[in-house]
Design a protein around this motif. Sequence first.
Motif, mmCIF file in Angstrom:
data_model
loop_
_atom_site.group_PDB
_atom_site.id
_atom_site.type_symbol
_atom_site.label_atom_id
_atom_site.label_comp_id
_atom_site.label_asym_id
_atom_site.label_seq_id
_atom_site.Cartn_x
_atom_site.Cartn_y
_atom_site.Cartn_z
ATOM 1 N N LEU A 167 3.018 -12.634 46.372
ATOM 2 C CA LEU A 167 2.162 -12.017 45.372
ATOM 3 C C LEU A 167 1.553 -13.111 44.502
ATOM 4 O O LEU A 167 2.064 -14.239 44.436
ATOM 5 C CB LEU A 167 2.967 -11.044 44.512
ATOM 6 N N THR A 168 0.480 -12.777 43.828
ATOM 7 C CA THR A 168 -0.170 -13.747 42.952
ATOM 8 C C THR A 168 0.789 -14.239 41.868
ATOM 9 O O THR A 168 0.766 -15.410 41.486
ATOM 10 C CB THR A 168 -1.410 -13.105 42.316
ATOM 11 N N SER A 169 1.648 -13.355 41.396
ATOM 12 C CA SER A 169 2.597 -13.726 40.348
ATOM 13 C C SER A 169 3.645 -14.712 40.827
ATOM 14 O O SER A 169 4.353 -15.330 40.030
ATOM 15 C CB SER A 169 3.277 -12.466 39.804
ATOM 16 N N GLU A 170 3.782 -14.883 42.148
ATOM 17 C CA GLU A 170 4.789 -15.775 42.710
ATOM 18 C C GLU A 170 4.242 -17.140 43.094
ATOM 19 O O GLU A 170 4.971 -17.984 43.608
ATOM 20 C CB GLU A 170 5.416 -15.115 43.956
ATOM 21 N N LEU A 171 2.968 -17.384 42.863
ATOM 22 C CA LEU A 171 2.353 -18.642 43.272
ATOM 23 C C LEU A 171 2.850 -19.803 42.419
ATOM 24 O O LEU A 171 3.177 -19.644 41.243
ATOM 25 C CB LEU A 171 0.826 -18.549 43.165
ATOM 26 N N SER A 172 2.863 -20.960 43.020
ATOM 27 C CA SER A 172 3.275 -22.175 42.325
ATOM 28 C C SER A 172 2.483 -23.348 42.866
ATOM 29 O O SER A 172 2.152 -23.399 44.066
ATOM 30 C CB SER A 172 4.773 -22.426 42.520
ATOM 31 N N THR A 173 2.174 -24.291 42.001
ATOM 32 C CA THR A 173 1.437 -25.478 42.430
ATOM 33 C C THR A 173 2.267 -26.353 43.363
ATOM 34 O O THR A 173 1.729 -27.261 44.004
ATOM 35 C CB THR A 173 0.995 -26.301 41.211
ATOM 36 N N PHE A 174 3.585 -26.115 43.442
ATOM 37 C CA PHE A 174 4.451 -26.913 44.298
ATOM 38 C C PHE A 174 4.484 -26.408 45.735
ATOM 39 O O PHE A 174 5.078 -27.032 46.599
ATOM 40 C CB PHE A 174 5.874 -26.925 43.729
ATOM 41 N N LYS A 175 3.855 -25.249 45.967
ATOM 42 C CA LYS A 175 3.865 -24.681 47.314
ATOM 43 C C LYS A 175 2.466 -24.735 47.909
ATOM 44 O O LYS A 175 1.509 -24.273 47.290
ATOM 45 C CB LYS A 175 4.335 -23.220 47.274
#
Length: 412
Positions: free
Chosen positions: A6-14
Amino acid sequence: MGMYSLTSELSTFKNRSAMKVRVIRTYLVREKKGSSDIKSQKLVLHDPEDTVIHASIPAKIVPKFIHSFVEGKVYGVKNFYVVSNWHTYKTNMHEYMLQFNHETIFKELRSENFPWYMYRLRSFNSLKGNSELNGKELIDISGRVVEVYGPQEKNIGGHNARLIDFVLEDANGEVKICSSYDVTQVLFNLDYPEFINFMDSLRDIGYQTPMKSIASLSSFSFKNTMDESSSKSMELITINEIYDNDKVAARISGIVNPTDWFYSSCRKPGCNEKLEISEGVNKCFKCLKIWEDGILRYKITLRVVDMKGNASFLLWDRECLELIGIIAAELYERSNKTNEPLQQITNLVAKTLLFQITAKKDHTSHHNECNSDMPISLGDDDFLEGFLSDEAESPIAILPPVAVGDATEEPI
């Protein structure tokens, strides 16, 4: 969601994440206005939770995606960067945005059970006087077009641009739209739930759009012809009363001579006089200049009717250009110089317009043209419905005064 984030689970580390998203908007950004060079491709997406996120595709890999994404369809997208949302004007206020790269892959997916959140509509009331409104956010609104201004030619960044602005209205007020160039999209009368719900909401409260106008000048101009008329109620008169007033609402019932719609005018700036053949040359008898050829300009004589009578109105170049949309010379070339009636001219028939007229004194001698006893093909009730219905079949225009000059024609 399983394999999809989900968009809420995004991270710049992934950078190996996968998302299932619906495309809200896709558009190309050019290097500069009028250029064929592509700077990037942009996508506006939403996930199953109605969270919107922006995606950017750099120019070097645009050819891989340029025809791949269709607005409204659902896709699985994998292997993208998650970066800060660095745009000044943002399609959404999410902290992050997606950036595609050479390893990004995608696939169109079934969309039956995927939610539909194509629009994030805001009411006009929520926008007016809202000190907390972020002026950098690009938002969605819906409304009924009630006022349109004539196109204006502007030089922007060294390039000529054609601008037009208009006013939208909902049940709570009016708002004027300003575009953000590539990203802004204007949609009319689509068979989508949002459009249907908006129209139903107006009917439910018995709302009717008050009579507005298509003005000859844009609000970009220093003075607007609508300044006076929009500040007070608009009073309709009949054709019989035009000699005591200068505004009349009427329907175009016909073109007097649809093949005689233009004339060749003098090329001197400010002189629109018709050129006459004299001693084998084109001569302007107003400024006494001789030209090899003239400038083609519109001159169309209309038959108009209202509930009480009928008359002939003469439209000159400026008014015809706004109604038809192209200059007379271009229309003449498109028609292959035929002597047959052109569709662009005959399409004026049946339009209901609000005319602002200029009448010469000698026109009063033809007042008997406006015969209140003359039968009209439509009944008064049907005709009134064309003027007052909130579902009018054609736009209502206010045309600026025309300089009749030395014309010897009888029409007003």
